[in-house]
Write a protein that holds these residues in place. Structure first.
Motif, PDB file in Angstrom:
ATOM      1  N   ILE A   1      10.635  -1.020   8.830  1.00  0.00           N
ATOM      2  CA  ILE A   1      11.041  -1.535   7.532  1.00  0.00           C
ATOM      3  C   ILE A   1      10.413  -0.743   6.392  1.00  0.00           C
ATOM      4  CG2 ILE A   1       9.157  -3.198   7.380  1.00  0.00           C
ATOM      5  CD1 ILE A   1      12.810  -3.707   6.198  1.00  0.00           C
ATOM      6  N   LEU A   2       9.316  -0.035   6.677  1.00  0.00           N
ATOM      7  CA  LEU A   2       8.701   0.802   5.655  1.00  0.00           C
ATOM      8  C   LEU A   2       9.601   1.966   5.253  1.00  0.00           C
ATOM      9  CD1 LEU A   2       5.002   0.964   6.937  1.00  0.00           C
ATOM     10  CD2 LEU A   2       5.917  -0.415   5.079  1.00  0.00           C
ATOM     11  N   SER A   3      10.633   2.230   6.042  1.00  0.00           N
ATOM     12  CA  SER A   3      11.611   3.259   5.658  1.00  0.00           C
ATOM     13  C   SER A   3      12.261   2.915   4.330  1.00  0.00           C
ATOM     14  CB  SER A   3      12.686   3.401   6.746  1.00  0.00           C
ATOM     15  OG  SER A   3      12.117   3.752   7.986  1.00  0.00           O
ATOM     16  N   LEU A   4      12.564   1.633   4.116  1.00  0.00           N
ATOM     17  CA  LEU A   4      13.157   1.219   2.848  1.00  0.00           C
ATOM     18  C   LEU A   4      12.166   1.385   1.702  1.00  0.00           C
ATOM     19  CD1 LEU A   4      15.049  -2.049   3.915  1.00  0.00           C
ATOM     20  CD2 LEU A   4      15.819   0.321   4.005  1.00  0.00           C
ATOM     21  N   VAL A   5      10.893   1.126   1.974  1.00  0.00           N
ATOM     22  CA  VAL A   5       9.861   1.282   0.943  1.00  0.00           C
ATOM     23  C   VAL A   5       9.713   2.750   0.556  1.00  0.00           C
ATOM     24  CG1 VAL A   5       7.415   0.972   0.421  1.00  0.00           C
ATOM     25  CG2 VAL A   5       8.649  -0.773   1.725  1.00  0.00           C
ATOM     26  N   TYR A   6       9.561   3.630   1.554  1.00  0.00           N
ATOM     27  CA  TYR A   6       9.356   5.044   1.273  1.00  0.00           C
ATOM     28  C   TYR A   6      10.607   5.668   0.651  1.00  0.00           C
ATOM     29  CZ  TYR A   6       5.341   4.436   4.378  1.00  0.00           C
ATOM     30  OH  TYR A   6       4.180   3.992   4.968  1.00  0.00           O
TER      31      TYR A   6
ATOM     32  N   LYS B   1       0.825  -1.209   0.000  1.00  0.00           N
ATOM     33  CA  LYS B   1       0.000   0.000   0.000  1.00  0.00           C
ATOM     34  C   LYS B   1       0.860   1.260   0.000  1.00  0.00           C
ATOM     35  CE  LYS B   1      -3.966  -2.041   2.418  1.00  0.00           C
ATOM     36  NZ  LYS B   1      -4.748  -2.083   3.683  1.00  0.00           N
ATOM     37  N   GLY B   2       1.972   1.220   0.734  1.00  0.00           N
ATOM     38  CA  GLY B   2       2.813   2.407   0.833  1.00  0.00           C
ATOM     39  C   GLY B   2       3.746   2.609  -0.347  1.00  0.00           C
ATOM     40  N   GLY B   3       4.104   1.511  -1.057  1.00  0.00           N
ATOM     41  CA  GLY B   3       5.095   1.663  -2.119  1.00  0.00           C
ATOM     42  C   GLY B   3       4.775   0.997  -3.422  1.00  0.00           C
ATOM     43  N   GLY B   4       3.518   0.531  -3.600  1.00  0.00           N
ATOM     44  CA  GLY B   4       3.162  -0.114  -4.855  1.00  0.00           C
ATOM     45  C   GLY B   4       3.255   0.796  -6.058  1.00  0.00           C
ATOM     46  N   ILE B   5       3.186   2.105  -5.825  1.00  0.00           N
ATOM     47  CA  ILE B   5       3.251   3.081  -6.911  1.00  0.00           C
ATOM     48  C   ILE B   5       4.604   3.054  -7.623  1.00  0.00           C
ATOM     49  CG2 ILE B   5       4.091   4.953  -5.444  1.00  0.00           C
ATOM     50  CD1 ILE B   5       1.513   5.262  -8.275  1.00  0.00           C
ATOM     51  N   ILE B   6       5.616   2.412  -7.016  1.00  0.00           N
ATOM     52  CA  ILE B   6       6.965   2.396  -7.588  1.00  0.00           C
ATOM     53  C   ILE B   6       7.001   1.708  -8.942  1.00  0.00           C
ATOM     54  CG2 ILE B   6       7.670   0.210  -6.546  1.00  0.00           C
ATOM     55  CD1 ILE B   6       9.830   3.372  -6.964  1.00  0.00           C
TER      56      ILE B   6
END
Length: 534
Positions: free
Chosen positions: A422-427, A368-373
């Motif tokens: 771990i969401l830090s790596l995603v963002y 949800k947080g990084g699928g836009i990549i």
């Protein structure tokens, strides 16, 4: 960029997708801890392979083809001999470094002591990969382009098959060791060792296969060996020519993968190398990385023909047609990337449940947080390839270096807050990827002297993707309790995809040349004719 080059690049994209599938299988067999242990070893192994043999097959093949075309058969033979010496030396050095310093590297950089044995077993694969690159270059120089292209796919298939066998075998042994020592991490470690054995064994088979191709493709040149120039390059000259010609390619490859080990280093340092940190990093790679990576690979497969057509038109000095083809490529990338990004975001819960197991909630948060990549990553590959083919490789290197630097800064800041985990790596990856895409887009549009058609290329596809994504999300909430996650996900993909493509056709968002290269373009063309919009 001829058709053989396009097929070779497509084969590399397919092999990358197979590698991601192998990572998912590894996570299932060895656990997410095991996937993290393998990742730490493979990331170092990949960097050493890039330094030892990155770009060798392309550069050596091009040099040998040019010399063969000029009748310089003795000079080509000298280049092959000197390249063999160079690759044997660099491969042996890389193997020695990894074997002797495995524990210091994995423990010192990544704080993963269980990765040291995996890296030691991977060490001989550096030498084998170096020899494979040399043999691939020689075969390409002799004209065996397609068999060599198939090797990338063969390698990943072998790794996948052997990984399942050895991971299960050694994983069972690791379970016994874990019960004996009352420490469950040995199960994951031995499963990772099985994957390392699979990689090394696959490299042996690939090297033998390439040797066979080289022997078969080199017969004609043996007959011509007595002809040609008598003066040949020295060992120093050959090393200089190879090093200079592959320097930029090595730099781009290095910068392209550097953010992955950097992210692991920052994450493990911030979490003091705990078991939970390894598990979450394995989840980050095996779920978020795999889902987004496969989506990017699928888009890239359809963009490769557009790259070839654009550059070929540009070389024929048909600038207007080249600009139109370039814009169509951007449009196709946005159309496919926007839909897959939206699907990854709205189906995050279902994807997390299917691939994340007990960690489904955290996996869903990542998507949800990084699928836009998916969208900027696919477009970045397209822009980067066009810039490289038009001689602007140093621009790509500069943009990649800036993106890596931004990634390090953002991840460091986010980890410092202590709230995102771990969401830090995603963002961080999402922000760095977006900036990388924007930089490359600016330079590419400037090279082609083209203006962005915002409505046609961006606004309509993104709006349609939002509508299709919202439809999929609503269907998912209604159907998941009744059909389960996997069936719901497949059904929503079909329904939202049909709605998305039909909507784009109704808004006349496609050109005829685009439908010729899009997968399923003939079906879309027929549907457009039926709806009387084409």
């Amino acid at each position: 960029m001829n058709q053989a080059e396009v097929r070779r690049r497509q084969a590399q994209a397919v092999s990358a997708v197979l590698a991601l599938i192998t990572l998912t299988v590894a996570a299932r067999l060895a656990g997410y801890n095991g996937a993290a242990y393998v990742a730490a070893a493979v990331e170092i192994y990949a960097l050493v392979c890039i330094a030892a043999s990155g770009g060798v097959s392309n550069v050596l093949g091009r040099i040998l083809r040019l010399r063969g075309a000029k009748g310089q058969y003795r000079n080509a033979a000298a280049m092959r001999r000197n390249a063999l010496i160079l690759q044997a030396a660099t491969g042996f050095l890389g193997t020695a470094v990894l074997f002797l310093w495995a524990e210091k590297i994995t423990t010192g950089l990544f704080k993963m002591q269980y990765s040291s044995a995996i890296l030691m077993i991977l060490a001989p694969a550096v030498f084998l990969r170096s020899m494979s690159s040399f043999l691939a270059g020689c075969s390409r120089g002799a004209g065996a382009e397609l068999p060599v292209a198939a090797v990338d796919i063969l390698r990943q298939i072998l790794i996948l098959i052997f990984s399942v066998s050895f991971c299960k075998l050694l994983g069972n042994y690791g379970s016994k060791v874990s019960r004996l020592l009352a420490h469950e991490n040995f199960t994951s470690m031995y499963g990772g060792i099985g994957i390392a054995i699979a990689v090394t064994l696959s490299e042996v088979i690939v090297a033998l296969f390439l040797l066979l191709i080289f022997k078969l493709s080199g017969r004609k040149e043996k007959r011509n060996f007595q002809e040609g120039m008598r003066v040949t390059d020295s060992l120093f000259d050959s090393i200089r020519i190879l090093s200079v010609n592959r320097g930029a390619q090595v730099g781009m490859m290095f910068l392209a993968v550097l953010f992955v080990p950097l992210g692991m280093m920052l994450w493990q340092k911030g979490d003091s190398g705990s078991d939970t940190a390894a598990l979450e990093y394995g989840l980050y790679l095996a779920v978020y990385g795999v889902v987004c990576g496969i989506a990017v690979g699928l888009v890239w497969l359809s963009l490769l023909p557009m790259c070839a057509n654009t550059v070929n038109l540009l070389r024929k000095e048909e600038a207007r047609f080249a600009r139109n083809m370039f814009q169509s490529g951007v449009h196709i990338g946005v159309v496919q990337g926007a839909f897959l990004s939206a699907f990854a975001i709205v189906m995050a819960d279902q994807l997390g449940a299917v691939f994340g197991g007990e960690q489904a909630a955290l996996a869903a948060k990542m998507l949800k947080g990084g699928g836009i990549i998916v969208l900027p990553a696919a477009l970045s590959l397209y822009f980067a390839r066009l810039l490289i083919l038009t001689g602007k490789k140093y621009i790509v290197m500069g943009a990649a270096a800036a993106a890596d630097l931004l990634y390090v800064v953002m991840v460091t800041v986010l980890l410092g807050t202590g709230k995102t985990g771990i969401l830090s790596l995603v963002y961080g990856g999402m922000m760095a990827g977006g900036v990388f895409c924007i930089l490359l887009a600016m330079f590419t549009y400037r090279v082609f002297r083209q203006k962005m058609d915002w409505l046609y290329v961006l606004v309509v596809p993104v709006a349609a993707a939002c509508v299709a994504g919202f439809t999929g999300m609503m269907l998912g909430k209604v159907l998941t309790p009744h059909l389960g996650n996997l069936v719901t996900m497949i059904f929503c993909l079909a329904v939202s995809g049909a709605l998305y493509w039909t909507g784009l056709l109704l808004f006349r968002n496609f050109r005829e040349q685009e439908l010729e290269v899009i997968p399923g373009g003939k079906l879309l063309n027929a549907l457009g004719q039926l709806l009387r919009v084409l």
